[in-house]
Enzyme design. Structure first.
Site, short mmCIF file in Angstrom:
data_model
loop_
_atom_site.label_atom_id
_atom_site.label_comp_id
_atom_site.label_asym_id
_atom_site.label_seq_id
_atom_site.Cartn_x
_atom_site.Cartn_y
_atom_site.Cartn_z
N GLY A 138 0.73 -1.39 -0.02
CA GLY A 138 -0.04 -0.02 0.05
C GLY A 138 0.92 1.30 0.01
N GLY A 139 1.96 1.11 0.31
CA GLY A 139 3.03 2.34 0.42
C GLY A 139 3.57 2.87 -0.90
N GLY B 205 -3.76 1.77 7.72
CA GLY B 205 -2.48 0.64 8.16
C GLY B 205 -2.78 -0.54 7.75
CG HIS B 206 0.52 -3.22 8.47
ND1 HIS B 206 0.22 -3.65 9.66
CD2 HIS B 206 1.61 -2.69 8.42
CE1 HIS B 206 1.39 -3.08 10.47
NE2 HIS B 206 2.22 -2.58 9.62
CG ASP C 9 9.59 -1.87 3.02
OD1 ASP C 9 9.40 -2.97 3.76
OD2 ASP C 9 9.33 -0.71 3.15
CG ASN D 127 4.39 -6.15 10.30
OD1 ASN D 127 3.79 -6.51 11.04
ND2 ASN D 127 3.95 -5.57 9.07
CE LYS E 232 10.11 -0.09 6.62
NZ LYS E 232 9.06 -0.59 5.86
#
Length: 506
Positions: free
Chosen positions: A113-114, A220-221, A251, A328, A394
C-alpha cells in the site's frame, strides 16, 4: 465533610453522563457525514465505500471509548519460555519429503500500500529498482516462481494494494503473465481523515483529486483482515484448499518463504493447532522502537511504543528487558481470519496518527497494525528468527547495503556474502544529499566494496568514483559549500575525510 463525600459520586456520574451524551452526538454527526459522502459516490464505488465506512465507524466508535493507555504497565509479563521458540529448534525437525503438499496450502501476501515518496519516488514503493534493475515486486515474483518450479507447487501471490498504489501496480502486473505464479490483488479500505478540532471528516465528497487529494488515507496494515474478507478473495482461496497466508512488507527483502516454519505450522497436532506465528528477532540499539511480544491477561500480545505510558518509554526501549521485536513477518490461518471476521472478534489497538495538511489543517487518522491481532488467535506463537529475515529498505542507506557486494542474489533472494567475516550488516548513515533515489544514484559511479565495512557516515556534497573500497569505520563530511570527490580505485580504511577534496581531469 459527610455531605461532600456523598456529593462526589453524583458529580462524577453527571460527568460520565455528559461525556456519554457528547460521544453519542459525535457518533451521530459522524454517521450523518459518512452517509452524505456515500451519497456522492456512483455505482460500484458506493457499494465499496459503504463496506469501508462500516469498518471506519467501528474504529471511530472504539476511538471515542478509549481512555488512557491501552495497557496497565503492572500487568505486563514476559512471555512464557515455550511461547517464543528459537528458530534452530524449528529447523532441527528437518523437512518431510512431502513438503510440496504444505506449499500447496500456502498463499504469500505482500503489503503493497505504500508509496516511494520518502525516497523521492513517485508511485508504489514496490516498483523501485533495488538490485540489478530488479524492483521489490520483481524479486518477490522470482522467489515464488522458483519455489513453484522447484517443488512443482502452486503458491499464489496476493498483493494488498491501497488506492494510492492499485492502478500503477495493476499496469505492471501484465509483465508477469508468463511467469509461473498466479497473482491476485485486493484493495485495503479508504478512510476519511478527521479534523482534529471537530472530529468530523474533512472530505466533502468521494472524489480523490483537487481539494480532496489529501483527505483520504489507507488505515494501516491491520486493515488486511477486513478488506481481505470483504474482497471475497479469502473465501475463494479457502475453497481452493489454501490454509495459511505468509504476510510481510514488500520492502522487507529478508521475508522469503521459510520451509521449516511452514512445516512447523502445518504438521502440528490437530488438538492444538497454531493459528498465528509472529517472526521476531533480537533487538539491537537500532530497533529500540520496534514492537515487542509480552504476556498480558494470559495471552501473547504485541506491545507497540505508542501504547506505552510516557513514564515507561525508556524501560520499553531497554534491550535487556525487551530483547526481541516484531519483524512483521506473519503466518496466519485463513479459516481463523474468516471465523474472527464473522464473529466480529478481531480486536486491535487503535493507533492515532496526527498529520498536518496544506493550509496548516491538523487532522488525525485512525490506524491498526496487523500484528496487534495476535491476541485474538488460538495458540499463537513467536519464533525468534535470524536477523537475515529482517532486511527492510526504508531509506537510501538501506538501499546502499542491498545493492552492494555484501549480498548475493539468487532466484530473487538476497543472502549475505560468505566472504563477509561478520554476520551483522554495517551501520550506514547517508546525509540529506542522498535522500532521493535519483540523486543518490548520481553520487556513485559504482557501488563501493563494503565487505569489510563496519560503519559509514557520509554528509554533504560527496561523490564516489568507480571501484572504491571501504573498510572499518569511514566518515566523510563535506562542509557547507565544500565538495568531496572520492577518486576511482580509492581504498579508505578507518578514515575520516573532511573539508574540500576534488580530483579534476586535466
Amino acid at each position: 465533610m459527610m455531605c461532600l463525600s456523598k456529593e462526589l459520586p453524583s458529580n462524577s456520574n453527571k460527568m460520565a453522563q455528559f461525556q456519554e451524551v457528547m460521544r453519542q452526538q459525535l457518533e451521530s454527526s459522524m454517521h450523518a457525514e459518512l452517509e452524505k459522502l456515500v451519497g456522492t459516490a456512483k455505482g460500484a464505488e458506493a457499494k465499496v465505500s459503504k463496506k469501508d465506512f462500516e469498518g471506519f465507524r467501528k474504529l471511530f466508535h472504539r476511538f471515542l471509548q478509549v481512555k488512557g493507555p491501552s495497557v496497565e504497565w503492572s500487568k505486563i509479563n514476559r512471555p512464557p519460555e515455550d511461547s517464543i521458540q528459537p528458530y534452530d529448534k524449528i529447523k532441527a525437525k528437518g523437512l518431510p519429503h512431502y513438503i510440496a503438499d504444505s506449499l500447496n496450502k500456502l498463499v504469500v501476501v505482500k503489503l503493497n500500500g505504500g508509496l516511494g515518496t520518502s525516497m523521492g519516488c513517485k508511485g508504489p514503493k514496490s516498483l523501485i529498482s533495488v538490485r540489478n534493475e530488479n524492483t521489490f515486486l520483481d524479486l518477490t515474483v522470482q522467489q515464488i516462481e522458483h519455489l513453484n518450479k522447484t517443488y512443482n507447487a502452486d503458491v499464489p501471490l496476493v498483493l494488498m494494494n491501497s488506492f494510492n498504489t492499485d492502478e500503477d501496480t495493476k499496469k505492471i502486473l501484465q509483465k508477469y503473465t508468463h511467469h509461473r505464479v498466479k497473482i491476485h490483488t485486493f484493495n485495503q479500505s479508504r478512510y476519511p481523515r478527521i479534523n482534529k478540532e471537530s472530529l468530523l471528516p474533512v472530505a466533502k465528497d468521494m472524489a480523490m483529486t483537487g481539494e480532496n487529494a489529501d483527505v483520504w488515507y489507507p488505515p494501516g496494515h491491520g486493515d488486511i483482515y477486513a478488506s481481505f474478507y470483504n474482497s471475497g478473495l479469502l473465501e475463494r482461496l479457502i475453497a481452493e484448499g489454501k490454509e495459511y497466508i505468509f504476510v510481510s512488507n514488500i520492502d522487507n527483502l529478508g521475508a522469503t518463504v521459510d520451509l521449516y516454519i511452514l512445516n512447523h505450522l502445518v504438521s502440528q497436532p490437530n488438538g492444538k493447532r497454531c493459528e498465528f506465528i509472529m517472526e521476531v528477532t533480537d533487538k539491537t540499539r537500532a530497533d529500540v522502537k520496534g514492537g515487542t511480544l509480552i504476556q498480558y491477561d494470559g495471552k501473547l500480545r504485541l506491545l507497540e511504543i505508542a501504547q506505552v505510558p510516557k513514564a515507561h518509554v525508556d524501560e520499553f526501549k531497554s534491550v535487556t528487558k525487551f530483547k526481541i521485536f516484531n519483524t512483521n513477518n506473519l503466518w496466519i490461518s485463513l479459516s481463523a481470519i474468516k471465523r474472527l471476521q464473522e464473529q466480529n472478534a478481531m480486536d486491535m489497538e487503535i493507533i492515532v496518527n496526527p498529520k498536518t495538511l496544506d493550509g496548516d489543517l491538523n487532522v488525525i487518522q485512525l490506524e491498526t497494525a496487523v500484528g496487534a491481532a495476535i491476541k485474538c488467535f488460538d495458540n499463537a506463537l513467536g519464533i525468534n528468527v535470524p536477523r537475515s529475515r529482517f532486511l527492510p529498505v526504508k531509506t537510501t542507506s538501506d538501499l546502499l547495503l542491498v545493492m552492494s557486494n555484501l549480498y548475493s542474489l539468487e532466484a530473487g533472494s538476497l543472502t549475505m556474502s560468505e566472504r563477509r567475516e561478520f554476520p551483522t550488516t554495517p551501520h550506514v548513515k547517508l546525509g540529506s544529499s542522498f535522500t532521493k533515489v535519483q540523486e543518490y544514484l548520481t553520487r556513485f559511479e559504482s557501488i563501493p566494496d563494503m565487505l569489510e565495512l563496519d560503519h559509514l557516515t557520509v554528509s554533504g556534497d560527496v561523490t564516489f568514483g568507480k571501484h572504491v573500497s571501504l573498510k572499518g569505520t569511514v566518515i566523510i563530511i563535506a562542509n557547507h559549500g565544500d565538495r568531496i570527490d572520492i577518486p576511482a580505485g580509492s581504498m579508505l580504511e578507518n578514515k575520516i575525510v573532511s573539508g574540500n577534496l576534488r580530483i579534476l581531469d586535466h
